[in-house]
Scaffold this motif. Structure first.
Motif, PDB file in Angstrom:
ATOM      1  N   GLY A  59      -7.034  19.136   2.614  1.00  0.00           N
ATOM      2  CA  GLY A  59      -8.141  18.383   2.105  1.00  0.00           C
ATOM      3  C   GLY A  59      -7.944  18.131   0.641  1.00  0.00           C
ATOM      4  O   GLY A  59      -8.831  17.181   0.144  1.00  0.00           O
ATOM      5  N   ASP A  60      -6.919  18.585   0.021  1.00  0.00           N
ATOM      6  CA  ASP A  60      -6.849  18.268  -1.579  1.00  0.00           C
ATOM      7  C   ASP A  60      -5.858  17.438  -1.626  1.00  0.00           C
ATOM      8  O   ASP A  60      -5.419  17.007  -2.839  1.00  0.00           O
ATOM      9  N   VAL A  61      -5.176  16.816  -0.674  1.00  0.00           N
ATOM     10  CA  VAL A  61      -3.979  15.755  -0.757  1.00  0.00           C
ATOM     11  C   VAL A  61      -4.570  14.368  -0.724  1.00  0.00           C
ATOM     12  O   VAL A  61      -5.525  14.279   0.296  1.00  0.00           O
ATOM     13  N   HIS A  64      -2.495   8.720   8.869  1.00  0.00           N
ATOM     14  CA  HIS A  64      -2.266   8.965   7.618  1.00  0.00           C
ATOM     15  C   HIS A  64      -0.941   9.893   7.189  1.00  0.00           C
ATOM     16  O   HIS A  64      -0.263   9.856   6.330  1.00  0.00           O
ATOM     17  N   GLY A  65      -1.243  11.070   8.133  1.00  0.00           N
ATOM     18  CA  GLY A  65       0.041  12.152   7.891  1.00  0.00           C
ATOM     19  C   GLY A  65       0.994  11.627   8.477  1.00  0.00           C
ATOM     20  O   GLY A  65       2.429  11.964   7.573  1.00  0.00           O
ATOM     21  N   ALA A  80      -0.537   6.298   1.773  1.00  0.00           N
ATOM     22  CA  ALA A  80       0.645   7.169   2.123  1.00  0.00           C
ATOM     23  C   ALA A  80       1.542   7.395   1.052  1.00  0.00           C
ATOM     24  O   ALA A  80       1.993   8.647   0.777  1.00  0.00           O
ATOM     25  N   ARG A  81       2.044   6.496   0.164  1.00  0.00           N
ATOM     26  CA  ARG A  81       3.108   6.682  -0.803  1.00  0.00           C
ATOM     27  C   ARG A  81       2.287   7.599  -2.063  1.00  0.00           C
ATOM     28  O   ARG A  81       2.975   8.465  -2.495  1.00  0.00           O
ATOM     29  N   THR A  82       0.950   7.406  -2.081  1.00  0.00           N
ATOM     30  CA  THR A  82       0.316   8.036  -3.207  1.00  0.00           C
ATOM     31  C   THR A  82       0.562   9.684  -2.792  1.00  0.00           C
ATOM     32  O   THR A  82       0.671  10.507  -3.628  1.00  0.00           O
ATOM     33  N   ALA A  83       0.061   9.733  -1.401  1.00  0.00           N
ATOM     34  CA  ALA A  83      -0.041  11.201  -0.865  1.00  0.00           C
ATOM     35  C   ALA A  83       1.434  11.819  -0.985  1.00  0.00           C
ATOM     36  O   ALA A  83       1.560  13.013  -1.255  1.00  0.00           O
TER      37      ALA A  83
END
Length: 266
Positions: free
Chosen positions: A52-54, A100-101, A9-12
């Protein structure tokens, strides 16, 4: 890529903050069936990405769900992230991808979360197209996004303060208890009756796991369901996804105005 959901989640969050040049958000919204049209009226666009790119996200697999992540500056000056799609539990990926969102929004700085969905209604007074505030929920998925001995208080899973604010926008908004089934099959009439006996007013296939993850992350949650159809056994016709989409389309202008006015108060 890390399998730890918190690190992912932090990476996203770092990815979207950099890609959109939005270092921090205040509010996050997840737009479910029938709600996606509301994204256009929430405020000034700051940019958008394909979900989808995240990192950690997948393209939505359900017709009628968008697949974008929008950054918006609201009329009140807050910065909002709008997810126009979600991963559903019935896709079989487990609870972590479903939430995840929510975890990404929390890592990006959000303190408030608005969750929306389309659902079946048990109350015959709530015709298709009726928005209902979620007062509480019953999670019948048999799963949780929590890991280990993580004890989260859900006494007020859905914020009374935020529901009070929503009622300043529309005092007539009804409230109800949302029951999440695993899906993807629609509930049987017997299952709907069971949900009613347990205290449920609305039945669907999303939202509760996201709420649990949001409360773990310290987010204040406002839940709003759109009654898209009478639940199985409560109406005169069989259930189908096209009916859900059509109800959302018909209710689109009202939902967009309601969502915009509520977000202005947050």
């Amino acid at each position: 890529m890390s399998e730890d959901p918190t690190i992912l989640a932090r990476t996203a969050a770092e990815h979207v903050a950099k890609a959109l040049s939005v270092p921090r958000i205040d509010i996050a919204l997840v737009l479910g069936s029938g709600w996606s049209s509301g994204a256009d009226d929430l405020g000034e666009s700051l940019g958008e990405l394909e979900l989808g790119d995240v990192p950690g996200f997948s393209k939505p697999v359900v017709s009628g769900h968008g697949g974008r992540l929008l950054a918006i500056r609201t009329a009140s000056g807050k910065v909002a992230a709008v997810f126009t799609g979600r991963t559903h539990y019935y896709e079989g990926r487990g609870a972590d991808p479903v939430v995840h969102g929510v975890r990404t929004a929390a890592a990006w700085g959000a303190s408030t979360l608005v969750l929306t969905n389309g659902c079946g209604g048990l109350n015959p007074a709530w015709a298709p197209g009726t928005p209902v505030l979620i007062r509480d929920h019953i999670n019948l998925t048999g799963d949780t996004p929590l890991h280990g001995a993580t004890f989260i208080d859900l006494t007020e899973a859905y914020s009374q303060r935020l529901r009070d604010l929503a009622h300043t926008v529309d005092p007539d908004l009804p409230e109800g208890v949302y029951v999440q089934f695993r899906g993807p099959q629609y509930e049987t009439p017997a299952e709907v009756r069971m949900a009613g006996i347990l205290g449920g007013d609305l039945v669907g296939m999303s939202t509760t796991l996201e709420t649990i993850a949001a409360r773990e992350a310290g987010l204040e949650v406002l839940g709003i369901s759109l009654v898209t159809n009478a639940a199985a056994g409560m109406g005169d016709s069989d259930l189908n996804h096209a009916e859900v989409l059509e109800a959302g389309k018909q209710a689109g202008p009202r939902l967009a105005a309601l969502l915009s006015d509520i977000v202005k108060t947050l």
